[in-house]
Design an enzyme around this catalytic site. Structure first.
Site, PDB file in Angstrom:
ATOM      1  N   ASP A 148       0.852  -1.113   0.102  1.00 32.32           N
ATOM      2  CA  ASP A 148      -0.047   0.006  -0.147  1.00 32.32           C
ATOM      3  C   ASP A 148       0.898   1.044   0.135  1.00 32.32           C
ATOM      4  O   ASP A 148       1.815   1.257  -0.638  1.00 32.32           O
ATOM      5  CB  ASP A 148      -0.894   0.004   1.185  1.00 32.32           C
ATOM      6  CG  ASP A 148      -2.063   0.759   0.785  1.00 32.32           C
ATOM      7  OD1 ASP A 148      -2.381   1.653   0.742  1.00 32.32           O
ATOM      8  OD2 ASP A 148      -3.074   0.003   0.862  1.00 32.32           O
ATOM      9  N   HIS A 189      -3.597   4.863   4.417  1.00 32.68           N
ATOM     10  CA  HIS A 189      -4.339   3.734   4.137  1.00 32.68           C
ATOM     11  C   HIS A 189      -3.867   2.541   4.574  1.00 32.68           C
ATOM     12  O   HIS A 189      -4.273   1.613   5.225  1.00 32.68           O
ATOM     13  CB  HIS A 189      -4.498   3.651   2.539  1.00 32.68           C
ATOM     14  CG  HIS A 189      -5.498   2.828   1.853  1.00 32.68           C
ATOM     15  ND1 HIS A 189      -5.267   1.611   1.155  1.00 32.68           N
ATOM     16  CD2 HIS A 189      -6.893   2.761   2.053  1.00 32.68           C
ATOM     17  CE1 HIS A 189      -6.172   1.122   0.796  1.00 32.68           C
ATOM     18  NE2 HIS A 189      -7.304   1.814   1.239  1.00 32.68           N
ATOM     19  N   SER A 363     -11.380  -1.924   0.431  1.00 30.95           N
ATOM     20  CA  SER A 363      -9.935  -1.779   1.037  1.00 30.95           C
ATOM     21  C   SER A 363      -9.943  -2.446   2.567  1.00 30.95           C
ATOM     22  O   SER A 363      -8.907  -2.815   2.901  1.00 30.95           O
ATOM     23  CB  SER A 363      -9.572  -0.457   1.078  1.00 30.95           C
ATOM     24  OG  SER A 363      -9.603   0.003  -0.243  1.00 30.95           O
TER      25      SER A 363
END
Ligand SMILES: *[C@@H]1O[C@H](CO)[C@@H](O)[C@H](O)[C@H]1NC(C)=O
Ligand SMILES: *[C@@H]1O[C@H](CO)[C@@H](O)[C@H](O)[C@H]1NC(C)=O
Ligand SMILES: *[C@@H]1O[C@H](CO)[C@@H](O)[C@H](O)[C@H]1NC(C)=O
Ligand SMILES: *[C@@H]1O[C@H](CO)[C@@H](O)[C@H](O)[C@H]1NC(C)=O
Ligand SMILES: *[C@@H]1O[C@H](CO)[C@@H](O)[C@H](O)[C@H]1NC(C)=O
Ligand SMILES: *[C@@H]1O[C@H](CO)[C@@H](O)[C@H](O)[C@H]1NC(C)=O
Ligand SMILES: [Ca+2]
Ligand SMILES: [Ca+2]
Ligand SMILES: [Ca+2]
Ligand SMILES: [Ca+2]
Length: 676
Positions: A148, A189, A363
């Site tokens: 990520d 994230h 996600s």
């Protein structure tokens, strides 16, 4: 062929009454002797082929004796007993049998301040994670990496589980994957996803990860130009150390793109499943995509529809399809994520040592699945990448998930394009994992349906064929896993087309749904549409592919090529026995934690005892006089299964390679030929 002759021999011997009550015999005996002089003990042990391991209790005449040679059949054991019974010097004896002993655990909720807000972990929701924890599975020994925008490695709720060997910064080429904080991009994230998997438990910070004893790393690769090279390097990074790669990224979810892994990333996925994790195969977890609002279909995403990745979809705390979720026939399973509007979201770690209650999207679903699968790898570290997919199919259930398209497939399972096989049940997954023995090697059966004679696509086109599934050759498939329809077509308005595949059992797979925002006239060029919906079906019989034009009737096109690729096994998968625990605790360990001694007839595999060795390992009966032992030893790296350590001992080759007699090992053809 996975040959397991000893296993079959032994357990057929166990059908007779002699060993009905014991799970298995060990080569350890307890013997009570009439005389305790060193000389008489020595005489007895020599006479019966024992090694004297010493007194069981001090000041007693009970001795622990180890048998020099392992007796392979129970009737020999029986004969040995008859001789011992007749010996006046022996008062009493008992051959020690191994018994299944399970550690009992009771669940005490962790004390973390936000645990009570982690609804997705609670017993009132369907993931059944507490059941897996209660059985003692928390991710110990399993390594997960999040691919990520980086990971905040010093976060107080991650630092304790952080693994530098599972981490790297591919964007800046340095070992520190800390996210870059800028005014415009928060790059939070990866840190949020990592916390879902392995936040530390009981540390007074935030909540807990699903696999709170797993090791967690992060690969920073999304914060910069994403190239084929960067993706490939990330997917293959430290592949013998990292067990699970969690990816929540892919081509844009605009509903107009058809894109997938480039040459190098495709190669990385293949090398991952055939060589990663000591040969058992890296586990690639993939978020199905957030293009729901744009009517995207995840079969247009070549990472999601790859057979080597496990595609994860989302559901909300109210068991709805979230607005961002995109359906497709390649989805395997579902985990909870955030809902629409002010519905519940996911509690996890956030940048700057903080916690968030606001994580969402598919996600958030991929890391949750990665954590649950980490529990399964702890329960059974011998699982291959395909075993994991088989188990996920079996451990997912419709539960209360709402969708209009649930159907029962030819294998009797409920399946939906939104959810795959449904909500992933962690308790069921670890239970099944414990008793699962490896599926036979992957068979690939290809069938060219259309090649030289293009067919016009008008309003409706239906092509049917009778599939033999390679019945007459070594690629025979009795139980299907993935099916791919690889096709090329021309059409002036691609987004108007829908494509449906019907299996002989009548299971429909919507390979392509109408994509309003896809106005491309590029058509498809050798695109591999994939379905997991026919898992375990018998593929023989009549299949159909149906292409519809839902737009302007005057738009016409042409189907120029259609290949069907069936993947599966030659096993009758429903006939397999699942009632025996395949993994046992090790009885004696080396100082470094690896297993030194397993009760006969089990094999030593790393730090556990197994009934049979997994693929990529062969079974060896070592015959050292003092410690007769059975081990799983690694095959030559080119083999899938083997009978010995050399390339020439390969019995099966991994995907995309075949046995090359000149080289004396399995080898891959030119990879470039793979893409049509
Ligand atoms: C958390 O702490 C409690 C109380 O000490 C303990 O009983 C429990 O087992 C701990 N849980 C974990 C996951 O460490
Ligand atoms: C499929 O789902 C329906 C509705 O929940 C249920 O009644 C049925 O038992 C399910 N079938 C299987 C095989 O699980
Ligand atoms: C398909 O092929 C099999 C074996 O070749 C045959 O038995 C069967 O009747 C065929 N089915 C149809 C519908 O033609
Ligand atoms: C696994 O095997 C054990 C016996 O070894 C059995 O008691 C248990 O029910 C099996 N579990 C499953 C999920 O089949
Ligand atoms: C652990 O130690 C044993 C001997 O004590 C050795 O044979 C084995 O290779 C070691 N394993 C690892 C992983 O270091
Ligand atoms: C094991 O070794 C002994 C003596 O070293 C030998 O007599 C026996 O045949 C061997 N067994 C096997 C299976 O190799
Ligand atoms: Ca860095
Ligand atoms: Ca915590
Ligand atoms: Ca998408
Ligand atoms: Ca996939």
């Amino acid at each position: 062929m996975n040959s397991r002759p000893f296993y079959h021999l032994l357990f057929s011997a166990c059908l007779c009454n002699i060993c009905l009550t014991a799970d298995f015999y060990t080569n350890n005996w307890a013997v009570q002797l009439a005389g305790t002089s060193a000389e008489s003990v020595e005489r007895i042990s020599r006479k019966y082929g024992f090694i004297n391991m010493g007194k069981i209790f001090t000041d007693s005449n009970y001795y622990h004796m180890k048998q020099r040679a392992v007796l392979k059949q129970s009737f020999q054991t029986h004969l040995h007993s008859v001789r011992l019974r007749k010996d006046p010097m022996i008062i009493w004896f008992a051959q020690q049998s191994g018994k299944s002993r399970k550690k009992r655990h009771s669940f005490i909720p962790p004390s973390d301040p936000l645990f009570h807000k982690q609804w997705h972990l609670s017993e009132s929701f369907g993931h059944n994670i507490v059941a897996a924890w209660t059985r003692g599975y928390t991710g110990k020994g399993v390594v997960v990496s999040v691919l990520d925008d980086g990971i905040e490695k010093n976060h107080p709720d991650l630092a304790g589980n952080y693994d530098p060997a599972a981490s790297y910064d591919i964007n800046d080429i340095d070992p520190n994957p800390d996210p870059h904080r800028t005014l415009y991009k928060r790059n939070r994230h990866g840190t949020r996803c990592a916390g879902q998997i392995a936040s530390v438990a009981n540390n007074s910070v935030c909540g807990v990860g699903v696999a709170y004893h797993a090791k967690i790393g992060g690969i920073r690769m999304l914060d910069g130009d994403v190239t084929d090279l960067i993706e490939a390097k990330s997917l293959i990074f430290n592949q013998h150390h990292i067990d699970i790669y969690s990816s929540s990224w892919g081509p844009p979810d605009t509903g107009s793109v058809v894109d997938g892994p480039g040459l190098l990333s495709q190669e990385a996925l293949i090398r991952g499943v055939s060589q990663g994790r000591g040969g058992l195969g890296s586990i690639f977890i993939w978020a199905s995509g957030n293009g729901g609002m744009n009517m995207d279909n995840c079969n247009c995403d070549g990472y999601v529809n790859s057979i080597y990745t496990v595609a994860i979809s989302s559901t909300t705390n109210r068991a709805d399809v979230p607005s961002y979720s995109e359906p497709c026939a390649a989805v395997l399973t579902t985990t909870y994520s955030g809902g629409n509007g002010n519905q519940e979201r996911i509690v996890t770690t956030d940048l700057n040592g903080a916690c968030t209650t606001d994580h969402t999207g598919t996600s958030a679903s991929a890391p949750l699945a990665a954590g649950i699968i980490a529990l399964a790898l702890e329960a059974n570290p011998t699982l291959t990448w395909r075993d994991v997919q088989h188990l996920v199919v079996r451990a997912s259930r419709r539960h209360n998930l709402k969708a209009e398209d649930w159907t029962v497939n030819g294998a009797g399972r409920n399946v939906s394009h939104y959810y795959g096989y449904g909500l992933l049940d962690a308790g069921k997954l670890v239970g099944l994992a414990r008793n699962w023995s490896a599926v036979n090697s992957q068979k690939k059966c290809q069938h060219v349906i259309l090649k030289y004679m293009p067919v016009k696509i008008g309003h409706y086109l239906r092509i049917s064929w009778n599939e033999t599934a390679c019945r007459w050759d070594r690629n025979r498939i009795r139980s299907l896993e993935h099916v791919q329809a690889q096709l090329s077509l021309k059409h002036v308005h691609r987004g108007d087309l829908t494509i449906t595949l019907l299996s002989p059992a009548g299971t429909p797979s919507n390979l392509l749904t109408r994509r309003h925002f896809d106005r491309s006239s590029a058509g498809f060029s050798g695109w591999n549409f994939m379905s997991t919906r026919c898992w375990d079906e018998d593929p023989t019989g009549v299949w159909s592919l149906i292409i519809r034009n839902t737009g302007d009737r005057h738009n016409i096109g042409e189907l120029t090529h259609l290949h069907i690729n069936l993947y599966g096994t030659d096993e009758h998968i429903f006939g397999r026995r699942m009632e025996r625990t395949m993994i046992h605790q090790c009885t004696v360990r080396n100082n470094n934690g690896s297993c030194k001694d397993c009760p006969y007839p089990l094999y030593i595999f790393e730090n556990i005892c197994v009934v049979a060795c997994p693929p990529h390992f062969y079974e060896l009966d070592s015959n050292s006089s003092t410690y007769p032992q059975r081990h799983c030893l690694p095959c030559h790296r080119s083999c899938e299964t083997c009978s010995g350590p050399e390339g020439t001992h390969c019995l099966d080759c991994p995907p995309h390679s075949t046995f090359n007699p000149q080289l004396g090992m399995c080898s891959s053809p030119n990879y470039r030929c793979r893409r049509a």
